[in-house]
Enzyme design. Structure first.
Site, PDB file in Angstrom:
ATOM      1  N   SER A  43      -0.535 -61.486  31.190  1.00  0.00           N
ATOM      2  CA  SER A  43      -0.508 -60.153  31.793  1.00  0.00           C
ATOM      3  C   SER A  43      -0.078 -59.149  30.752  1.00  0.00           C
ATOM      4  CB  SER A  43       0.497 -60.107  32.939  1.00  0.00           C
ATOM      5  OG  SER A  43       0.133 -61.015  33.921  1.00  0.00           O
ATOM      6  N   HIS A  44      -0.428 -57.893  31.019  1.00  0.00           N
ATOM      7  CA  HIS A  44      -0.209 -56.942  29.952  1.00  0.00           C
ATOM      8  C   HIS A  44       1.251 -56.699  29.623  1.00  0.00           C
ATOM      9  CE1 HIS A  44      -1.646 -54.537  26.906  1.00  0.00           C
ATOM     10  NE2 HIS A  44      -1.096 -53.427  27.350  1.00  0.00           N
ATOM     11  N   PHE A 142      15.098 -44.432  21.215  1.00  0.00           N
ATOM     12  CA  PHE A 142      13.750 -44.189  21.720  1.00  0.00           C
ATOM     13  C   PHE A 142      13.614 -42.700  21.968  1.00  0.00           C
ATOM     14  CE2 PHE A 142      10.673 -47.367  23.778  1.00  0.00           C
ATOM     15  CZ  PHE A 142      10.733 -48.219  22.690  1.00  0.00           C
ATOM     16  N   THR A 236      -7.927 -52.212  39.463  1.00  0.00           N
ATOM     17  CA  THR A 236      -8.511 -52.726  40.716  1.00  0.00           C
ATOM     18  C   THR A 236      -7.511 -52.681  41.859  1.00  0.00           C
ATOM     19  OG1 THR A 236      -8.037 -54.892  39.821  1.00  0.00           O
ATOM     20  CG2 THR A 236     -10.318 -54.223  39.834  1.00  0.00           C
ATOM     21  N   HIS A 258       0.187 -42.015  24.167  1.00  0.00           N
ATOM     22  CA  HIS A 258       1.225 -42.486  23.253  1.00  0.00           C
ATOM     23  C   HIS A 258       0.917 -41.968  21.857  1.00  0.00           C
ATOM     24  CE1 HIS A 258       3.865 -45.094  20.991  1.00  0.00           C
ATOM     25  NE2 HIS A 258       4.385 -45.568  22.114  1.00  0.00           N
ATOM     26  N   LEU A 268      -1.572 -50.411  20.146  1.00  0.00           N
ATOM     27  CA  LEU A 268      -0.335 -49.655  20.054  1.00  0.00           C
ATOM     28  C   LEU A 268       0.590 -50.217  18.982  1.00  0.00           C
ATOM     29  CD1 LEU A 268       1.462 -47.518  21.769  1.00  0.00           C
ATOM     30  CD2 LEU A 268       2.685 -49.592  22.362  1.00  0.00           C
ATOM     31  N   GLU A 395       3.680 -50.649  37.343  1.00  0.00           N
ATOM     32  CA  GLU A 395       2.866 -49.525  36.887  1.00  0.00           C
ATOM     33  C   GLU A 395       1.814 -49.122  37.919  1.00  0.00           C
ATOM     34  OE1 GLU A 395       1.503 -49.921  32.873  1.00  0.00           O
ATOM     35  OE2 GLU A 395       0.272 -48.121  32.976  1.00  0.00           O
ATOM     36  N   ARG A 406       6.702 -40.361  31.647  1.00  0.00           N
ATOM     37  CA  ARG A 406       7.677 -41.444  31.624  1.00  0.00           C
ATOM     38  C   ARG A 406       8.275 -41.542  30.234  1.00  0.00           C
ATOM     39  NH1 ARG A 406       7.167 -46.792  29.149  1.00  0.00           N
ATOM     40  NH2 ARG A 406       5.012 -46.702  28.516  1.00  0.00           N
ATOM     41  N   SER A 411       9.438 -48.020  31.591  1.00  0.00           N
ATOM     42  CA  SER A 411       8.504 -48.649  32.519  1.00  0.00           C
ATOM     43  C   SER A 411       8.709 -50.151  32.569  1.00  0.00           C
ATOM     44  CB  SER A 411       7.063 -48.334  32.143  1.00  0.00           C
ATOM     45  OG  SER A 411       6.726 -49.014  30.990  1.00  0.00           O
TER      46      SER A 411
HETATM   47  C1  LIG Z   1       0.731 -51.758  24.307  1.00  0.00           C
HETATM   48  C2  LIG Z   1       1.760 -51.393  25.304  1.00  0.00           C
HETATM   49  C3  LIG Z   1       3.105 -51.396  24.948  1.00  0.00           C
HETATM   50  C4  LIG Z   1       4.086 -51.064  25.865  1.00  0.00           C
HETATM   51  N1  LIG Z   1       5.384 -51.043  25.459  1.00  0.00           N
HETATM   52  C5  LIG Z   1       6.345 -50.700  26.345  1.00  0.00           C
HETATM   53  C6  LIG Z   1       7.694 -50.673  25.958  1.00  0.00           C
HETATM   54  O1  LIG Z   1       8.029 -50.946  24.818  1.00  0.00           O
HETATM   55  N2  LIG Z   1       8.613 -50.340  26.871  1.00  0.00           N
HETATM   56  C7  LIG Z   1       8.282 -50.042  28.148  1.00  0.00           C
HETATM   57  O2  LIG Z   1       9.153 -49.761  28.933  1.00  0.00           O
HETATM   58  N3  LIG Z   1       7.002 -50.081  28.546  1.00  0.00           N
HETATM   59  C8  LIG Z   1       6.021 -50.389  27.681  1.00  0.00           C
HETATM   60  N4  LIG Z   1       4.709 -50.396  28.093  1.00  0.00           N
HETATM   61  C9  LIG Z   1       4.378 -50.222  29.488  1.00  0.00           C
HETATM   62  C10 LIG Z   1       4.635 -51.497  30.269  1.00  0.00           C
HETATM   63  O3  LIG Z   1       4.325 -52.606  29.462  1.00  0.00           O
HETATM   64  C11 LIG Z   1       3.802 -51.644  31.507  1.00  0.00           C
HETATM   65  O4  LIG Z   1       3.924 -50.500  32.250  1.00  0.00           O
HETATM   66  C12 LIG Z   1       4.281 -52.786  32.351  1.00  0.00           C
HETATM   67  O5  LIG Z   1       4.259 -53.963  31.606  1.00  0.00           O
HETATM   68  C13 LIG Z   1       3.433 -52.973  33.562  1.00  0.00           C
HETATM   69  O6  LIG Z   1       3.829 -54.156  34.215  1.00  0.00           O
HETATM   70  P1  LIG Z   1       3.207 -54.584  35.576  1.00  0.00           P
HETATM   71  O7  LIG Z   1       3.911 -55.796  35.992  1.00  0.00           O
HETATM   72  O8  LIG Z   1       3.229 -53.432  36.476  1.00  0.00           O
HETATM   73  O9  LIG Z   1       1.693 -54.870  35.274  1.00  0.00           O
HETATM   74  P2  LIG Z   1       0.959 -55.868  34.257  1.00  0.00           P
HETATM   75  O10 LIG Z   1       1.890 -56.549  33.370  1.00  0.00           O
HETATM   76  O11 LIG Z   1      -0.155 -55.094  33.661  1.00  0.00           O
HETATM   77  O12 LIG Z   1       0.386 -56.973  35.200  1.00  0.00           O
HETATM   78  C14 LIG Z   1      -0.700 -56.762  36.048  1.00  0.00           C
HETATM   79  C15 LIG Z   1      -1.023 -58.049  36.729  1.00  0.00           C
HETATM   80  O13 LIG Z   1      -1.927 -57.818  37.779  1.00  0.00           O
HETATM   81  C16 LIG Z   1      -2.974 -58.738  37.733  1.00  0.00           C
HETATM   82  N5  LIG Z   1      -4.106 -58.115  38.404  1.00  0.00           N
HETATM   83  C17 LIG Z   1      -4.674 -56.926  38.128  1.00  0.00           C
HETATM   84  N6  LIG Z   1      -5.644 -56.684  38.990  1.00  0.00           N
HETATM   85  C18 LIG Z   1      -5.700 -57.712  39.840  1.00  0.00           C
HETATM   86  C19 LIG Z   1      -6.507 -58.037  40.964  1.00  0.00           C
HETATM   87  N7  LIG Z   1      -7.446 -57.229  41.388  1.00  0.00           N
HETATM   88  N8  LIG Z   1      -6.298 -59.205  41.589  1.00  0.00           N
HETATM   89  C20 LIG Z   1      -5.336 -60.050  41.160  1.00  0.00           C
HETATM   90  N9  LIG Z   1      -4.546 -59.787  40.124  1.00  0.00           N
HETATM   91  C21 LIG Z   1      -4.724 -58.623  39.470  1.00  0.00           C
HETATM   92  C22 LIG Z   1      -3.131 -59.037  36.302  1.00  0.00           C
HETATM   93  O14 LIG Z   1      -3.737 -60.281  36.107  1.00  0.00           O
HETATM   94  C23 LIG Z   1      -1.696 -59.057  35.836  1.00  0.00           C
HETATM   95  O15 LIG Z   1      -1.133 -60.321  36.066  1.00  0.00           O
HETATM   96  C24 LIG Z   1       3.718 -50.717  27.171  1.00  0.00           C
HETATM   97  C25 LIG Z   1       2.387 -50.725  27.543  1.00  0.00           C
HETATM   98  C26 LIG Z   1       1.397 -51.018  26.611  1.00  0.00           C
HETATM   99  C27 LIG Z   1      -0.027 -50.875  27.003  1.00  0.00           C
END
Ligand SMILES: Cc1cc2nc3c(=O)[nH]c(=O)nc-3n(C[C@H](O)[C@H](O)[C@H](O)COP(=O)(O)OP(=O)(O)OC[C@H]3O[C@@H](n4cnc5c(N)ncnc54)[C@H](O)[C@@H]3O)c2cc1C
Ligand code: HEM
Ligand code: HEM
Ligand code: SF4
Ligand code: F3S
Ligand code: FES
Lengths: 650, 277, 254
Positions: A43-44, A142, A236, A258, A268, A395, A406, A411
């Protein structure tokens, strides 16, 4: 007919937010199933490098930090666009969340007592790190903060936290069904009962029925052409909520750019680069940020730095390249040691993807789409507006502690805090519900999807002459060019018109490949209309918001307007409509009245209403918008909740 | 493992009931034995090399040493021990050899693929990134197995011959002269040189790779204080190379002397009159 | 002149009874700084819309895109075509279940692995939200992080001949994971607890020292050092001399 899986809680998304929510829900005694497009650790969240904010105040430059200061920085960072109560829940819970993750195995970089060298505002300084804090969690600087408070593990913070979190999920035996995509919600107009899910291994459809459904699907950065997001961040989750016609998305126009995406691959490099002393240079290798932001310099909030960089490029100071103009990030003075340990990922990225050695060379960077402040609008518990039993965290949600911008590091911290806090509220709520499995309803939802897919397969829908990739690219370009860092009325209007046309054309998709199992073209075709809807919400929200606040910056309305725009945008998509319905609600109770951020330097139009009058209307406006009353009232009890929110094994 | 797993009873492939801890201990032992015997044999071969290469000083030197060994009952127990260790090593080490031909082929192909994959890299890139590190250890393992097989066959023959020699002297059978230069040279010149040439090469390669692998597997360098640091993998590789060539060269010169192709180059070392006996 | 590349890609859909495993050639012109992430997407856009492969982060951090590139398992997203000859052969990683074309099921494998090695901190201590975090010196934290950096790409498993032929062999990444918890002072598992799992033919004594894992690991994890440490520590246990605080005595990590 089709397979039906029942569980108490269905979590869609296995990133940090989803997994933490699942853990909380399981701790409340619920059966939990997590769905994910990819194995959880991919995951991201794993890509986040820099760190997460929590007011622990362990290091020299963090001394005197408090939840109060963290809260205030967050509110300022949001340009007073956030829900200040939520920001408080967040700031108060964050330290507990960091410590909990430490307990469960995150190695966190630690305080080393004694003198240490840093680069601050371009100069090398030696600071004495407190020996009594030896071994506690260390912090780095930061953007937009008054103290060093970013907890980090070298530059693999997201990775280590996600791995520790997934370890907890495995320990608790929570099942994760990976390569499963939720493509629609099952609901009866009142309540959400789960989701229709497509298996990305076989292409089969299944129903997952649950008392509570949580959307934790991350950002939707991939609607932009240049984004730092993973390629699965296609929104999605947000679009299936929007598809219900009932649930609004909040503040979709609030998109973060960013400052340091590398050119050309848009990967990034973390804000930690600047936090640790990296500098921005222009074509003459001149350090320009102090001219614009004498106080915060490279470390103003992201919206400000990105705008200043764009301004500077527009002044002709960009570095020309075949991939467009960019600026330089200078890390050379940090030294080989630092780059190869504390910024090792950054080093690798530069070496592998650019062939640039940051120890000796400058790194080409430009502002790149990075984060979506907007998302599924939820109340303080994470319960979605307009549909009971639907929740959202991370997110993908607009819990709204970020407002219109933000802060870096907030985040990742949000995902864990919201997962913990909202997850518990959700778990308790689910526990109190009785299971009603309405098979007919579920089958109906599944059949509708089945039909949509069969018509795509059997030669396409409508006139069937459109290509998925072409339409998506066209939409991405429109957003990139017309709904970017600086926005103008005419351009936004064009964007809306053009996107509407593309959305219409997406009704005529034609597949090019044969149809077996998990065909990737088909998967893209299923997602496309949803992505276009999100794009339209962004563009239309941006068009209507005639002010500049945080990440939303209008050239034709350069000032922040607290008189008319102390509001949150809500976008609903009525069934069958071709664009979203936009309405507004107040941002929330104002504890800190709108003021100056101390960076960014824009003019403000002051509030006319008194803060008391504003606050008096807040709750009634919310309820009008479809808000579910929270399980327990907030405010004075916050501290208490922080404590109970942090229980894992009960 | 932990609470639940501890002392769990499992059925061993051979049918008895053992706890998982016992099973782990057994498997540790087997591995330790194969490594230990391998290292023992390798060290023995070095000693053996110095002994055999006494022929470089001429027949007298060789005979003097063999006489010494046999007279003072050094050769006999060594023979027994080495023979046992030889077969114990064979039994424990060959546990690891894949039984199926297809599996051995798979190992070889994977090793060759990784080793041989083509990438265009400048030397500098390689140094900066260590991106595509050259890889040959998998293929080397295949050679270790192959050389092991050769050693098993030829080494057994050789052992049989020497045992026969020593036994003759010890128990006074026939002429009972034991190991001596004349017989050795006759044997070698009579055709055994082929066997020895192959065996020599196989043993040195096998022991070289084996010791290199043991060094890396156990990270021996971590504790060597004189070096101040440890032996890294590349150091171990270099040492292996040097040792290998050292023994190969000495070995082949020895073989050439025994085969009568060249005169003993170190004959001057021995005082001339001692030959008058 | 731009080179004309041929990507020879393994194609097979195990769900389709008519599909037969084969390699198909796709031609394309090389553009500056082209990497395999972009190249494969181009093929999907223009030539084979149904081609299956996995990318997520496209930045070398998520571990999704491991595949055999000219016979070597590595991350496709950070492989530039300029590093390769004109003929580029792509195949799915062996040792994992094939989903289709270049896509393999690493997710299930890694979850199973984590369950098998009980990849979490084992402790009797309850988390106390009111207390400050347990202290740890930064050096220990760095060492743990060094091993925690594994991205579960599976290259080390695909590149290990032992793992290729022996399904029950834990594989380098699992051994590394175990090492990560062994050196973590928060984990209360003792050397004896580890012994049963690690000191076996499925564990570290099944490893034949082929070193493929170490050579292909895209994160350059010090795998061989970890295994050496485990061998020594397990031998102490077998000899009945395990030190109770062997906790962080992991030697040099390069
Ligand atoms: C390159 C980068 C660096 C970052 N660095 C920082 C940082 O240093 N500090 C900070 O605070 N934030 C940072 N962020 C932001 C932060 O990483 C994200 O906001 C945060 O990780 C999001 O987490 P999440 O759990 O909401 O979603 P995600 O980690 O994106 O997980 C989404 C999940 O949903 C699943 N999914 C998506 N759609 C579906 C679907 N339709 N059906 C089933 N499953 C689905 C995916 O498979 C995944 O498992 C960064 C972001 C990026 C892009
Ligand atoms: C005098 C002769 C021999 C010497 C000096 C010798 C030496 C060694 C050494 C040092 C090792 C490394 C051990 C390890 O990695 O744990 C080894 C391994 C091995 N030897 Fe021998 N060996 C000899 C004979 C044989 C014979 C007769 C065979 C039979 C086939 C054999 C087969 C093997 C195999 C397969 C291995 C690999 C075991 C593993 O990787 O664990 N060896 N040998
Ligand atoms: C204690 C046991 C051993 C004794 C006493 C012994 C003795 C000898 C002797 C006397 C020779 C000279 C040739 C001859 O007389 O035929 C010789 C050569 C040789 N032996 Fe052994 N040997 C022993 C064990 C082994 C073992 C275990 C191996 C390897 C498997 C081995 C490999 C060789 C080789 C390769 C040569 C040729 C050396 C050269 O030409 O340099 N020997 N040995
Ligand atoms: S150890 Fe290295 S090669 Fe193996 S899975 Fe982890 S990162 Fe990949
Ligand atoms: S390649 Fe395999 S055999 Fe051991 S050293 Fe690595 S795990
Ligand atoms: S796509 Fe994430 S590592 Fe290659």
């Amino acid at each position: 007919m089709s397979e039906l899986i029942t569980t108490d809680v269905l979590v869609i998304g296995a990133g940090l937010a989803g997994e933490r929510a699942a853990i909380s829900a399981a701790a409340e005694g619920n059966d939990v199933v997590i769905l994910s497009l990819v194995p959880p650790r991919r995951s991201h969240s794993c890509a986040a490098q820099g760190g997460m904010q929590a007011a622990l105040g362990n290091c020299n430059k963090g001394a005197g930090d408090s939840e109060e200061l963290h809260w205030l920085d967050t509110v300022k960072g949001s340009d007073w666009g956030c829900d200040q109560e939520v920001a408080r829940i967040f700031a108060d819970t964050a330290p507990v969340a960091m410590r909990e993750m430490a307990h469960h195995g995150v190695p966190w970089t630690r305080v080393k007592g004694g003198p240490a060298d840093y680069f601050i505002k371009g100069k090398k300084v030696t600071l004495e790190e407190p020996r009594e804090n030896e071994g506690l969690i260390m912090h780095r600087d930061f953007g937009g903060v008054s103290r060093w408070r970013t907890c980090y593990t070298a530059d693999g913070t997201g990775h280590t936290v996600l791995y520790a979190m997934d370890n907890m999920v495995i320990e608790l035996g929570i099942s994760v069904h990976d390569r499963m995509e939720a493509i629609a919600l099952i609901h009866d107009g009142e309540k959400c009962h789960g989701a229709v899910v497509r298996c990305l291994r076989t292409g089969e459809l299944k129903n997952y029925v649950a008392k509570a459904t949580v959307i934790a699907t991350g950002g939707f950065g991939r609607v932009y052409k240049y984004s730092t997001n993973a390629i699965i961040n296609q929104g999605t989750g947000q679009s299936i909520a929007l598809d219900t016609g009932l649930v609004p998305l909040g503040n979709m126009e609030a998109v973060q750019f960013h400052p340091t995406g590398i050119v050309p691959t848009d990967i990034l490099v973390t804000e930690g680069c600047r936090g640790d002393g990296g500098l921005l240079l222009d074509v003459d290798e001149y350090r320009f940020m102090p001219d614009y932001e004498p106080d915060k310099q490279e470390l103003a909030s992201r919206d400000v730095v990105s705008r200043r960089m764009t301004e500077h490029i527009q002044k002709g100071k960009g570095v020309p390249s075949p991939d467009g103009e960019h600026l330089w990030l200078d890390l050379r003075h940090l030294g080989e040691d630092h780059l190869r340990t504390k910024l090792r990922e950054v080093y690798d990225i530069c070496m592998y993807f650019l062939g640039v050695n940051p120890i000796k060379e400058l790194v080409p960077v430009r502002p790149t789409q990075h984060y979506s402040m907007g998302g599924i609008r939820v109340n303080k518990d994470g319960h979605a507006y307009g549909l009971k039993g639907l929740w959202s965290v991370g997110e993908s949600a607009c819990w709204d502690m970020h407002g219109m911008n933000r802060l870096g590091g907030n985040s990742l911290a949000e995902t864990v805090v919201a997962g913990m806090f909202c997850g518990q509220r959700m778990g308790q709520w689910a526990k109190a519900q009785t299971h009603e499995v309405d098979k007919a309803l579920a089958d109906k939802a599944l059949n509708a999807q089945h039909e949509r897919i069969s018509s795509l397969i059997s030669g396409g829908i409508g006139e069937a002459n459109e290509n998925v990739d072409e339409l998506l690219i066209a939409a991405q370009e429109i957003l990139q060019d017309k709904v970017g860092i600086f926005r103008k009325g005419e351009e936004l209007e064009q964007a809306v018109v053009e996107l509407r046309e593309i959305y219409r054309r997406s009704g005529n998709l034609k597949m090019r490949s044969a149809f077996k199992g998990a065909n990737p073209e088909l998967a893209a075709a299923i997602r496309l209309p949803g992505m276009l809807k999100l794009a339209l919400c962004v563009a239309k929200g941006a068009l209507l918001r005639t002010e500049s606040r945080g990440g939303h910056s209008r050239e034709d309305y350069p000032e922040r307007n607290d008189r008319d725009w102390l509001k949150r945008t809500l976008a609903r998509w009525p069934i069958g409509a071709d664009e979203p319905d936009i309405s507004y609600e107040p941002v929330g109770l104002l504890e800190s009245p709108p003021g100056q951020r101390g960076y960014g330097g824009a003019e403000n139009i002051a509030m006319e209403q008194s803060v008391e009058d504003y606050n008096a209307t807040v709750e009634s406006e919310w309820i009008k918008q479809g808000w579910h009353p929270t399980a327990t009232p907030l405010g004075t009890e916050l501290k208490e909740m922080v404590e109970y929110a942090s229980t894992k094994k009960s | 493992m932990s609470k639940a797993g501890k002392g769990k009873e499992i059925t061993h492939p051979e049918g008895e009931l053992v706890t998982s801890a016992e099973r782990a201990k057994r498997q540790w032992k087997l591995d330790a034995i194969s490594t230990g015997t391998g290292v023992f044999l390798a060290l023995f071969m070095w000693g053996h090399m110095f002994f055999v290469s006494s022929i470089l000083t001429g027949e007298r030197g060789f005979n003097w040493i063999s006489d010494l060994f046999e007279h003072y009952w050094l050769a006999q127990p060594t023979l027994v021990i080495v023979t046992i260790v030889f077969f114990v090593h064979f039994v424990t080490a060959s546990r690891k050899i894949p039984a199926k031909l297809a599996e051995r082929k798979r190992v070889k192909k994977l090793g060759d693929d990784i080793a041989g994959s083509e990438w265009n890299f400048s030397k500098e890139d390689r140094k900066e990134l260590e991106k595509v590190r050259p890889h040959k250890e998998t293929s080397l393992w295949i050679w270790q197995v192959r050389s092991g097989m050769i050693i098993l066959a030829l080494g057994s023959v050789h052992l049989f011959v020497v045992i026969a020699d020593v036994a003759q002297r010890t128990f006074n059978i026939g002429e009972g002269v034991g190991i001596n230069a004349t017989e050795t040279m006759e044997r070698v010149q009579g055709g055994m040189w082929i066997l020895y040439a192959i065996l020599l090469y196989a043993v040195e390669v096998h022991a070289g790779i084996g010791l290199y692998r043991v060094t890396v597997k156990w990270g021996l360098g971590a504790k060597i204080p004189i070096l101040g640091s440890r032996i890294t993998r590349s150091m171990a590789q270099k040492m292996e190379r040097i040792v290998l060539w050292f023994f190969l060269i000495i070995g082949f010169i020895t073989l050439l002397v025994m085969a009568g192709v060249i005169d003993p180059p170190l004959e001057f070392l021995l005082p001339a009159e001692s030959g008058a006996k | 002149m731009a080179r004309q590349l041929t990507l020879r890609i393994f194609r097979y859909d195990p769900l389709d009874p008519e599909s037969k495993p084969c390699f198909v050639d796709y031609e394309m012109e090389e553009t500056p700084r082209l990497n395999l992430f972009v190249a494969l997407h181009r093929i999907r856009e223009n030539q084979a819309p149904d081609l299956q492969f996995d990318f997520v982060c496209r930045a070398g951090v998520c571990g999704s895109c491991g595949m055999m590139i000219n016979g070597r398992p590595t991350l496709a997203c950070r492989t530039l075509t300029a590093e390769l000859p004109e003929l580029i052969t792509l195949a799915p990683m062996p040792a994992f279940k094939l989903i289709g074309d270049l896509s393999v099921d690493t997710g299930t494998w890694f979850r199973g692995m984590s369950e098998r090695v009980e990849s979490w901190i084992h402790t009797q201590k309850e988390f106390d939200p009111t207390a400050e975090e347990e202290r740890m010196d930064d050096e220990t934290a760095e060492k743990i992080y060094e091993l925690d950096r594994c991205i579960e790409c599976g290259c080390c498993v695909a590149g290990c001949a032992t793992a290729n032929i022996r399904e029950d062999f834990l594989g380098a990444t699992a051994l590394n994971r175990i090492g990560r918890f062994m050196i973590d002072p928060r984990d209360e598992r003792s050397s004896e607890d580890w012994f049963e799992l690690v000191s076996t033919d499925e564990g570290v004594f099944g490893c034949m020292g082929l070193m493929g894992c170490d050579d292909v690991c895209p994160k350059e994890l010090p795998l061989l050092d970890v295994f050496a440490y485990m061998r020594r520590r397990m031998s102490q246990v077998a000899a009945g001399k395990a030190k109770p605080d062997a906790g962080t005595s992991l030697p040099v990590i390069s």
